[in-house]
Design a protein around this motif. Sequence first.
Motif, mmCIF file in Angstrom:
data_model
loop_
_atom_site.group_PDB
_atom_site.id
_atom_site.type_symbol
_atom_site.label_atom_id
_atom_site.label_comp_id
_atom_site.label_asym_id
_atom_site.label_seq_id
_atom_site.Cartn_x
_atom_site.Cartn_y
_atom_site.Cartn_z
ATOM 1 N N GLU A 174 92.898 -32.116 -58.971
ATOM 2 C CA GLU A 174 91.534 -32.015 -59.498
ATOM 3 C C GLU A 174 91.051 -33.322 -60.118
ATOM 4 O O GLU A 174 89.934 -33.391 -60.631
ATOM 5 C CB GLU A 174 91.464 -30.902 -60.543
ATOM 6 N N ASP A 175 91.886 -34.366 -60.088
ATOM 7 C CA ASP A 175 91.564 -35.655 -60.700
ATOM 8 C C ASP A 175 91.175 -35.462 -62.164
ATOM 9 O O ASP A 175 90.145 -35.947 -62.627
ATOM 10 C CB ASP A 175 90.460 -36.372 -59.931
ATOM 11 N N ARG A 176 91.990 -34.690 -62.884
ATOM 12 C CA ARG A 176 91.784 -34.406 -64.299
ATOM 13 C C ARG A 176 93.107 -34.633 -65.019
ATOM 14 O O ARG A 176 94.148 -34.800 -64.390
ATOM 15 C CB ARG A 176 91.342 -32.948 -64.498
ATOM 16 N N SER A 177 93.071 -34.591 -66.329
ATOM 17 C CA SER A 177 94.312 -34.730 -67.093
ATOM 18 C C SER A 177 94.897 -33.345 -67.372
ATOM 19 O O SER A 177 94.187 -32.333 -67.340
ATOM 20 C CB SER A 177 94.050 -35.453 -68.416
ATOM 21 N N VAL A 178 96.186 -33.317 -67.655
ATOM 22 C CA VAL A 178 96.832 -32.072 -68.035
ATOM 23 C C VAL A 178 96.199 -31.560 -69.328
ATOM 24 O O VAL A 178 96.000 -30.353 -69.495
ATOM 25 C CB VAL A 178 98.355 -32.264 -68.203
ATOM 26 N N THR A 179 95.841 -32.467 -70.224
ATOM 27 C CA THR A 179 95.181 -32.078 -71.463
ATOM 28 C C THR A 179 93.906 -31.305 -71.171
ATOM 29 O O THR A 179 93.647 -30.256 -71.783
ATOM 30 C CB THR A 179 94.861 -33.307 -72.331
ATOM 31 N N GLU A 180 93.104 -31.785 -70.234
ATOM 32 C CA GLU A 180 91.862 -31.085 -69.884
ATOM 33 C C GLU A 180 92.151 -29.685 -69.366
ATOM 34 O O GLU A 180 91.452 -28.733 -69.713
ATOM 35 C CB GLU A 180 91.076 -31.880 -68.842
ATOM 36 N N LEU A 181 93.174 -29.550 -68.539
ATOM 37 C CA LEU A 181 93.523 -28.228 -68.007
ATOM 38 C C LEU A 181 93.963 -27.290 -69.129
ATOM 39 O O LEU A 181 93.560 -26.123 -69.170
ATOM 40 C CB LEU A 181 94.647 -28.336 -66.978
ATOM 41 N N ILE A 182 94.773 -27.789 -70.039
ATOM 42 C CA ILE A 182 95.289 -26.955 -71.118
ATOM 43 C C ILE A 182 94.172 -26.561 -72.078
ATOM 44 O O ILE A 182 94.092 -25.400 -72.508
ATOM 45 C CB ILE A 182 96.447 -27.666 -71.846
ATOM 46 N N VAL A 183 93.279 -27.499 -72.414
ATOM 47 C CA VAL A 183 92.158 -27.180 -73.298
ATOM 48 C C VAL A 183 91.276 -26.113 -72.656
ATOM 49 O O VAL A 183 90.877 -25.136 -73.302
ATOM 50 C CB VAL A 183 91.347 -28.451 -73.653
ATOM 51 N N GLN A 184 90.984 -26.265 -71.351
ATOM 52 C CA GLN A 184 90.157 -25.285 -70.653
ATOM 53 C C GLN A 184 90.842 -23.911 -70.653
ATOM 54 O O GLN A 184 90.192 -22.884 -70.901
ATOM 55 C CB GLN A 184 89.898 -25.737 -69.223
ATOM 56 N N ALA A 185 92.134 -23.881 -70.409
ATOM 57 C CA ALA A 185 92.869 -22.616 -70.385
ATOM 58 C C ALA A 185 92.885 -21.958 -71.764
ATOM 59 O O ALA A 185 92.681 -20.744 -71.889
ATOM 60 C CB ALA A 185 94.293 -22.846 -69.889
ATOM 61 N N ALA A 186 93.104 -22.756 -72.816
ATOM 62 C CA ALA A 186 93.132 -22.212 -74.176
ATOM 63 C C ALA A 186 91.762 -21.675 -74.573
ATOM 64 O O ALA A 186 91.656 -20.592 -75.174
ATOM 65 C CB ALA A 186 93.591 -23.287 -75.158
ATOM 66 N N GLU A 187 90.698 -22.413 -74.239
ATOM 67 C CA GLU A 187 89.342 -21.943 -74.553
ATOM 68 C C GLU A 187 89.032 -20.645 -73.821
ATOM 69 O O GLU A 187 88.472 -19.717 -74.404
ATOM 70 C CB GLU A 187 88.305 -23.015 -74.200
ATOM 71 N N SER A 188 89.413 -20.557 -72.564
ATOM 72 C CA SER A 188 89.190 -19.344 -71.786
ATOM 73 C C SER A 188 89.964 -18.164 -72.375
ATOM 74 O O SER A 188 89.445 -17.061 -72.513
ATOM 75 C CB SER A 188 89.588 -19.579 -70.330
ATOM 76 N N PHE A 189 91.228 -18.419 -72.723
ATOM 77 C CA PHE A 189 92.059 -17.376 -73.312
ATOM 78 C C PHE A 189 91.446 -16.846 -74.603
ATOM 79 O O PHE A 189 91.325 -15.638 -74.799
ATOM 80 C CB PHE A 189 93.463 -17.930 -73.587
ATOM 81 N N LEU A 190 91.040 -17.752 -75.485
ATOM 82 C CA LEU A 190 90.481 -17.335 -76.771
ATOM 83 C C LEU A 190 89.121 -16.668 -76.612
ATOM 84 O O LEU A 190 88.794 -15.721 -77.330
ATOM 85 C CB LEU A 190 90.372 -18.531 -77.718
ATOM 86 N N ARG A 191 88.319 -17.122 -75.653
ATOM 87 C CA ARG A 191 87.015 -16.509 -75.384
ATOM 88 C C ARG A 191 87.214 -15.058 -74.932
ATOM 89 O O ARG A 191 86.472 -14.168 -75.322
ATOM 90 C CB ARG A 191 86.274 -17.325 -74.326
ATOM 91 N N ASN A 192 88.209 -14.815 -74.119
ATOM 92 C CA ASN A 192 88.462 -13.462 -73.592
ATOM 93 C C ASN A 192 89.088 -12.539 -74.644
ATOM 94 O O ASN A 192 89.106 -11.327 -74.464
ATOM 95 C CB ASN A 192 89.375 -13.533 -72.371
ATOM 96 N N ARG A 193 89.627 -13.096 -75.730
ATOM 97 C CA ARG A 193 90.245 -12.300 -76.792
ATOM 98 C C ARG A 193 89.200 -11.734 -77.747
ATOM 99 O O ARG A 193 89.488 -10.800 -78.489
ATOM 100 C CB ARG A 193 91.234 -13.137 -77.590
ATOM 101 N N ASP A 194 88.014 -12.341 -77.789
ATOM 102 C CA ASP A 194 86.958 -11.897 -78.719
ATOM 103 C C ASP A 194 86.306 -10.614 -78.294
ATOM 104 O O ASP A 194 86.298 -10.132 -77.263
ATOM 105 C CB ASP A 194 85.889 -12.979 -78.862
#
Length: 85
Positions: A65-85
């Motif tokens: 995806e020409d992205r950093s692992v940090t970007e993937l992890i931040v996106q995954a964490a934000e998605s996870f927390l958004r779905n927990r609300d």
Amino acid sequence: MEQIDFVTVEEQQRPRKRNGTTSAAAARTTKKVARQGAAREGYRRLTADIPADLHKRLKMQALMEDRSVTELIVQAAESFLRNRD
């Protein structure tokens, strides 16, 4: 299986320190630089032990995806927390 080292262009071009010392001239001309390994302004460093196969999959996905692992992890964490609300 061949081992692949993932090194960014910046890491390849960064001069390496010898014995942890710098010359006096380099020290005088160096402006304030963030410590190596320090988190960027407004960020916090997070360390986690993850399975080797998961790390490899993250690195491969980031490369595709020409992205950093940090970007993937931040996106995954934000998605996870958004779905927990």
